[in-house]
Design a protein around this motif. Sequence first.
Motif, PDB file in Angstrom:
ATOM      1  N   ARG A 101       0.820  -1.221   0.000  1.00 24.95           N
ATOM      2  CA  ARG A 101       0.000   0.000   0.000  1.00 24.95           C
ATOM      3  C   ARG A 101       0.851   1.267   0.000  1.00 24.95           C
ATOM      4  O   ARG A 101       0.327   2.363   0.156  1.00 24.95           O
ATOM      5  CB  ARG A 101      -0.886   0.019   1.253  1.00 24.95           C
ATOM      6  CG  ARG A 101      -1.640  -1.270   1.540  1.00 24.95           C
ATOM      7  CD  ARG A 101      -2.905  -1.395   0.740  1.00 24.95           C
ATOM      8  NE  ARG A 101      -3.526  -2.711   0.919  1.00 24.95           N
ATOM      9  CZ  ARG A 101      -4.814  -2.950   0.745  1.00 24.95           C
ATOM     10  NH1 ARG A 101      -5.637  -1.979   0.396  1.00 24.95           N
ATOM     11  NH2 ARG A 101      -5.298  -4.162   0.899  1.00 24.95           N
TER      12      ARG A 101
ATOM     13  N   TYR B 143      -0.389   5.133   0.107  1.00 22.34           N
ATOM     14  CA  TYR B 143      -0.239   5.730   1.433  1.00 22.34           C
ATOM     15  C   TYR B 143       0.446   7.092   1.325  1.00 22.34           C
ATOM     16  O   TYR B 143       0.012   8.080   1.917  1.00 22.34           O
ATOM     17  CB  TYR B 143       0.570   4.790   2.338  1.00 22.34           C
ATOM     18  CG  TYR B 143       0.305   4.974   3.809  1.00 22.34           C
ATOM     19  CD1 TYR B 143      -0.572   4.131   4.489  1.00 22.34           C
ATOM     20  CD2 TYR B 143       0.933   5.986   4.531  1.00 22.34           C
ATOM     21  CE1 TYR B 143      -0.816   4.290   5.851  1.00 22.34           C
ATOM     22  CE2 TYR B 143       0.689   6.150   5.891  1.00 22.34           C
ATOM     23  CZ  TYR B 143      -0.186   5.303   6.538  1.00 22.34           C
ATOM     24  OH  TYR B 143      -0.444   5.476   7.868  1.00 22.34           O
TER      25      TYR B 143
ATOM     26  N   TYR C  10      -2.009   9.651  -0.727  1.00 20.08           N
ATOM     27  CA  TYR C  10      -3.398   9.935  -0.408  1.00 20.08           C
ATOM     28  C   TYR C  10      -3.745   9.975   1.079  1.00 20.08           C
ATOM     29  O   TYR C  10      -4.879  10.315   1.413  1.00 20.08           O
ATOM     30  CB  TYR C  10      -4.299   8.907  -1.108  1.00 20.08           C
ATOM     31  CG  TYR C  10      -4.097   8.892  -2.605  1.00 20.08           C
ATOM     32  CD1 TYR C  10      -4.371  10.017  -3.375  1.00 20.08           C
ATOM     33  CD2 TYR C  10      -3.601   7.762  -3.250  1.00 20.08           C
ATOM     34  CE1 TYR C  10      -4.182  10.009  -4.750  1.00 20.08           C
ATOM     35  CE2 TYR C  10      -3.413   7.741  -4.630  1.00 20.08           C
ATOM     36  CZ  TYR C  10      -3.696   8.875  -5.373  1.00 20.08           C
ATOM     37  OH  TYR C  10      -3.498   8.868  -6.736  1.00 20.08           O
ATOM     38  N   ARG C  11      -2.815   9.637   1.953  1.00 16.79           N
ATOM     39  CA  ARG C  11      -3.121   9.750   3.370  1.00 16.79           C
ATOM     40  C   ARG C  11      -3.024  11.208   3.823  1.00 16.79           C
ATOM     41  O   ARG C  11      -2.171  11.955   3.344  1.00 16.79           O
ATOM     42  CB  ARG C  11      -2.167   8.884   4.193  1.00 16.79           C
ATOM     43  CG  ARG C  11      -2.527   7.407   4.222  1.00 16.79           C
ATOM     44  CD  ARG C  11      -3.912   7.185   4.831  1.00 16.79           C
ATOM     45  NE  ARG C  11      -4.261   5.786   4.863  1.00 16.79           N
ATOM     46  CZ  ARG C  11      -4.257   5.037   5.973  1.00 16.79           C
ATOM     47  NH1 ARG C  11      -3.902   5.557   7.136  1.00 16.79           N
ATOM     48  NH2 ARG C  11      -4.608   3.771   5.911  1.00 16.79           N
TER      49      ARG C  11
ATOM     50  N   GLN D 259      -1.016   7.844  13.876  1.00 17.47           N
ATOM     51  CA  GLN D 259      -1.867   6.836  13.236  1.00 17.47           C
ATOM     52  C   GLN D 259      -1.287   5.434  13.420  1.00 17.47           C
ATOM     53  O   GLN D 259      -1.399   4.581  12.541  1.00 17.47           O
ATOM     54  CB  GLN D 259      -2.013   7.142  11.740  1.00 17.47           C
ATOM     55  CG  GLN D 259      -3.370   6.858  11.144  1.00 17.47           C
ATOM     56  CD  GLN D 259      -4.410   7.885  11.545  1.00 17.47           C
ATOM     57  OE1 GLN D 259      -4.073   8.982  11.995  1.00 17.47           O
ATOM     58  NE2 GLN D 259      -5.684   7.549  11.411  1.00 17.47           N
TER      59      GLN D 259
ATOM     60  N   ASN E 154      -5.639  11.089  12.756  1.00 17.00           N
ATOM     61  CA  ASN E 154      -6.603  11.770  11.897  1.00 17.00           C
ATOM     62  C   ASN E 154      -7.841  10.887  11.839  1.00 17.00           C
ATOM     63  O   ASN E 154      -7.846   9.858  11.164  1.00 17.00           O
ATOM     64  CB  ASN E 154      -6.033  11.972  10.491  1.00 17.00           C
ATOM     65  CG  ASN E 154      -5.062  13.126  10.411  1.00 17.00           C
ATOM     66  OD1 ASN E 154      -5.314  14.208  10.931  1.00 17.00           O
ATOM     67  ND2 ASN E 154      -3.930  12.909   9.749  1.00 17.00           N
TER      68      ASN E 154
ATOM     69  N   ARG F  75     -11.441  10.119  10.687  1.00 11.84           N
ATOM     70  CA  ARG F  75     -12.379  10.509   9.654  1.00 11.84           C
ATOM     71  C   ARG F  75     -13.728  10.887  10.237  1.00 11.84           C
ATOM     72  O   ARG F  75     -14.287  10.178  11.065  1.00 11.84           O
ATOM     73  CB  ARG F  75     -12.552   9.341   8.662  1.00 11.84           C
ATOM     74  CG  ARG F  75     -12.485   9.727   7.255  1.00 11.84           C
ATOM     75  CD  ARG F  75     -12.541   8.579   6.271  1.00 11.84           C
ATOM     76  NE  ARG F  75     -12.493   7.243   6.810  1.00 11.84           N
ATOM     77  CZ  ARG F  75     -13.578   6.541   7.107  1.00 11.84           C
ATOM     78  NH1 ARG F  75     -14.776   7.052   6.948  1.00 11.84           N
ATOM     79  NH2 ARG F  75     -13.449   5.324   7.578  1.00 11.84           N
TER      80      ARG F  75
ATOM     81  N   ARG G 205      -7.175   6.948  -1.761  1.00 12.07           N
ATOM     82  CA  ARG G 205      -7.370   7.064  -0.308  1.00 12.07           C
ATOM     83  C   ARG G 205      -7.992   5.798   0.256  1.00 12.07           C
ATOM     84  O   ARG G 205      -7.566   5.294   1.301  1.00 12.07           O
ATOM     85  CB  ARG G 205      -8.260   8.278  -0.011  1.00 12.07           C
ATOM     86  CG  ARG G 205      -8.641   8.437   1.478  1.00 12.07           C
ATOM     87  CD  ARG G 205      -7.423   8.685   2.318  1.00 12.07           C
ATOM     88  NE  ARG G 205      -7.730   8.774   3.749  1.00 12.07           N
ATOM     89  CZ  ARG G 205      -7.751   7.760   4.578  1.00 12.07           C
ATOM     90  NH1 ARG G 205      -7.480   6.519   4.131  1.00 12.07           N
ATOM     91  NH2 ARG G 205      -8.015   7.930   5.857  1.00 12.07           N
TER      92      ARG G 205
ATOM     93  N   SER H  72      -5.490   2.897   0.308  1.00 10.81           N
ATOM     94  CA  SER H  72      -4.338   3.056   1.195  1.00 10.81           C
ATOM     95  C   SER H  72      -4.536   2.359   2.529  1.00 10.81           C
ATOM     96  O   SER H  72      -3.584   2.174   3.286  1.00 10.81           O
ATOM     97  CB  SER H  72      -4.056   4.543   1.434  1.00 10.81           C
ATOM     98  OG  SER H  72      -5.035   5.130   2.288  1.00 10.81           O
ATOM     99  N   SER H  73      -5.764   1.945   2.829  1.00  7.91           N
ATOM    100  CA  SER H  73      -6.068   1.280   4.092  1.00  7.91           C
ATOM    101  C   SER H  73      -5.834  -0.219   3.968  1.00  7.91           C
ATOM    102  O   SER H  73      -6.287  -0.846   2.998  1.00  7.91           O
ATOM    103  CB  SER H  73      -7.516   1.552   4.503  1.00  7.91           C
ATOM    104  OG  SER H  73      -7.718   2.932   4.731  1.00  7.91           O
TER     105      SER H  73
ATOM    106  N   TYR I  51     -11.624  15.514   8.768  1.00  8.55           N
ATOM    107  CA  TYR I  51     -10.986  14.779   9.860  1.00  8.55           C
ATOM    108  C   TYR I  51     -11.038  15.587  11.152  1.00  8.55           C
ATOM    109  O   TYR I  51     -10.924  16.816  11.141  1.00  8.55           O
ATOM    110  CB  TYR I  51      -9.515  14.488   9.546  1.00  8.55           C
ATOM    111  CG  TYR I  51      -9.295  13.639   8.327  1.00  8.55           C
ATOM    112  CD1 TYR I  51      -9.301  12.247   8.410  1.00  8.55           C
ATOM    113  CD2 TYR I  51      -9.079  14.222   7.086  1.00  8.55           C
ATOM    114  CE1 TYR I  51      -9.103  11.471   7.283  1.00  8.55           C
ATOM    115  CE2 TYR I  51      -8.882  13.452   5.951  1.00  8.55           C
ATOM    116  CZ  TYR I  51      -8.893  12.076   6.055  1.00  8.55           C
ATOM    117  OH  TYR I  51      -8.697  11.305   4.941  1.00  8.55           O
TER     118      TYR I  51
END
Length: 251
Positions: free
Chosen positions: A11, A15, A18-19, A110, A139, A141, A203, A206-207, A238
């Motif tokens: 990822r 990451y 887009y994080r 995070q 952060n 959401r 985004r 990226s998880s 956020y």
Amino acid sequence: MSNNTTRFSDRVEDYVKYRPHYPAAILSLLADVYGFNTGWAVADIGAGTGISTELFLRNGNRVYAVEPNREMRTKAEELLGSYPGFVSVDGTAGATGLHDGCVQLILAGQAFHWFDPVKSRAEFARISSPGAVVALVWNERMMDSEFEKEYEALILQYAGEYRTVNHRNIDQLQIESFFSPAKLRLDRFDNEQLFDLPGLTGRLLSSSYIPKDNQEMMKALAALFARHAKEGKVRVGYDTKLYTGVIRPGA
């Protein structure tokens, strides 16, 4: 699913791109409350690709970026290696490899929800100089707008692991226990990202709990974007939460 160390290995590019980053106001808060300054050495634990590390490098601090994942650590070295204060460390929250009492600030951006709280607290105390500050930041959401609510519902529908690895599973009582008997402080900051559809896709992917090749999910995401985009963008808000305290009182 891979273990916690390797789960982000595929990822890395998403990451980085887009994080969300962290508000610069965090630096001012630490300075006002704790006397933080450019002379402080920082240990960024679970530094990943260096998003939180860079905030402090830009401030002029020496930062030990401690990260066990080889792919993420290599990316951080590529992106941040030109900063004179950057030090890349192959280590974990419970075994950083840093010297006793070497830092004035320990940061986890995070990342704390992946740590073993008992081992990491002992390690944090060991590497802290007397009076050092520990800062845990997320952060988180927001789910206020209709888009944000539907985006959360999409994740719940397609990411079966989300409920078990979501950082919201770490509540304030657990964080207070980690700092105890030290007093815990919570500060909050507004943060946001604006995405076109490729950005929103990046985004999402990226998880670590999101499946990478689910075409049904991608179609649902595109439809969600089409319903809510304004001038070709959607907003992801956020609530940046910063928990701070001193776990090793000053001498």
